[in-house]
Design an enzyme around this catalytic site. Structure first.
Site, PDB file in Angstrom:
ATOM      1  N   LEU A 146       0.858  -1.177   0.000  1.00 39.99           N
ATOM      2  CA  LEU A 146       0.000   0.000   0.000  1.00 39.99           C
ATOM      3  C   LEU A 146       0.897   1.231   0.000  1.00 39.99           C
ATOM      4  O   LEU A 146       1.985   1.207   0.589  1.00 39.99           O
ATOM      5  CB  LEU A 146      -0.897   0.039   1.244  1.00 39.99           C
ATOM      6  N   ASP A 147       0.449   2.316  -0.647  1.00 39.47           N
ATOM      7  CA  ASP A 147       1.197   3.561  -0.585  1.00 39.47           C
ATOM      8  C   ASP A 147       1.380   3.993   0.866  1.00 39.47           C
ATOM      9  O   ASP A 147       0.553   3.668   1.734  1.00 39.47           O
ATOM     10  CB  ASP A 147       0.444   4.676  -1.311  1.00 39.47           C
ATOM     11  N   VAL A 148       2.433   4.746   1.119  1.00 40.71           N
ATOM     12  CA  VAL A 148       2.684   5.265   2.467  1.00 40.71           C
ATOM     13  C   VAL A 148       1.464   6.015   2.996  1.00 40.71           C
ATOM     14  O   VAL A 148       1.083   5.865   4.160  1.00 40.71           O
ATOM     15  CB  VAL A 148       3.926   6.190   2.465  1.00 40.71           C
TER      16      VAL A 148
END
Length: 317
Positions: A146-148
């Site tokens: 997942l993106d940060v």
């Protein structure tokens, strides 16, 4: 501390017109993120064949005969995973094969050259979860990311069999991945499919864009609730390209609320109290790698995303 990386190189005929960062990655053998750090930190100098100093930007083009010098900081050793307590991080489910976690915003899946903050891998180590799979040491057990700035559910595998099965499941698109996102405006139609390839953004090293030369990307969406200035949408991913949901809705001119990187309105973001994109991995389902039984998990909205929704629902926008 490791010795600094010293490079003196004269650009060859076959290297003419290369980007500076690509050239440095080629001649040093280091990752693009590492050489970009050298450039950003002023650790790279370049001089033309006639002795004239040259600008050193990542996108600068080099010419035959240019002399490029590096006095660079060595990259971090990513294999040394540090255990770290992460606020808001929780384990939703764990057995001998897998661990399902609820990742808060501001946490990366695993260590990387360009990231110095908390990671899922480090949080699991702090929790005493043992991961034993092949692959790079810093991302053992990681089968998706997942993106940060995106919160929600991730599954991490704990042994080689589970790693192989789950890697194939994500590759074969048999995993149920359901996201909820708050986008600006109202999509038309309110239920549809975005089928548009995604590749590197031509004007940015860190962004992506709909690009005819990119990789296939398919996003299915359906309106949950319309609030006027923004709409809550459920998203089912058929593919898993980097920043896929953010890029696709930005291309439709309905960027994720709070996503300033991809064109969100700063005023709307501020009024909703958002400091990141309103995007949450709400549901994750798959066949268990050992039993074959279908398992599914859900994650509630974190406080910042719920606050934005409540503000819209109460008419306080």
């Amino acid at each position: 501390m490791s010795e600094r990386i010293i490079i003196e190189h004269t650009v060859e005929t076959t290297q003419g017109a290369m980007r500076l960062d690509a050239l440095l990655a080629e001649i040093s053998g280091h990752a693009r993120t590492t050489v970009s750090g050298w450039i950003k930190n002023g650790e790279v100098t370049a001089v033309a064949a006639n002795g004239r100093p040259l600008k050193t930007k990542a996108s600068s083009k080099v010419s035959e005969g240019d002399k490029v010098s590096v006095d660079g900081t060595p990259p971090r050793d990513l294999t040394q995973i540090e255990a770290e307590q992460v606020d808001g991080f929780s384990i939703v489910y764990e057995d001998d094969d897998i661990v399902v976690v609820d990742k808060p915003t501001g946490v990366a899946a695993h260590p990387s050259m360009g990231w110095h903050g908390p990671t899922v891998v480090g949080a699991l180590k702090h929790a005493g979860v043992e991961i034993a799979t092949s692959g790079a040491a810093e991302r053992k057990g990681i089968v998706h990311r997942l993106d940060v700035g995106t919160s929600g559910l991730m599954v991490v595998t704990k042994n080689e069999k589970a790693y192989t099965v789950m890697k194939n499941a994500f590759k074969d698109r048999t995993v149920t991945k359901v996201y909820h996102t708050l986008i600006q405006g109202l999509p038309d139609p309110v239920k549809g499919t975005i089928d548009a390839p995604i590749g590197r953004h031509p004007g940015s090293e860190w962004k992506f864009a709909v690009n005819e030369d990119g990789k296939p990307a398919v996003t299915h969406y359906e309106l949950i609730e319309a609030f006027g200035p923004a709409s809550l949408v459920e998203v089912h991913l058929e593919t898993g390209r980097t920043h896929q949901i953010r890029v696709h809705f930005s291309a439709l001119r309905h960027p994720c609320a709070g996503d300033l990187t991809y064109g969100a309105d700063p005023m709307i973001s501020a009024n909703l109290g958002l400091t990141r994109q309103w995007l949450h991995a709400h549901k994750l389902g798959f066949d268990h790698p050992s039993t074959g039984d279908y398992v599914e998990f859900e994650s509630p909205y974190p406080a910042d995303l719920q606050f934005a929704l409540d503000s819209l629902a109460d008419g306080n926008f």
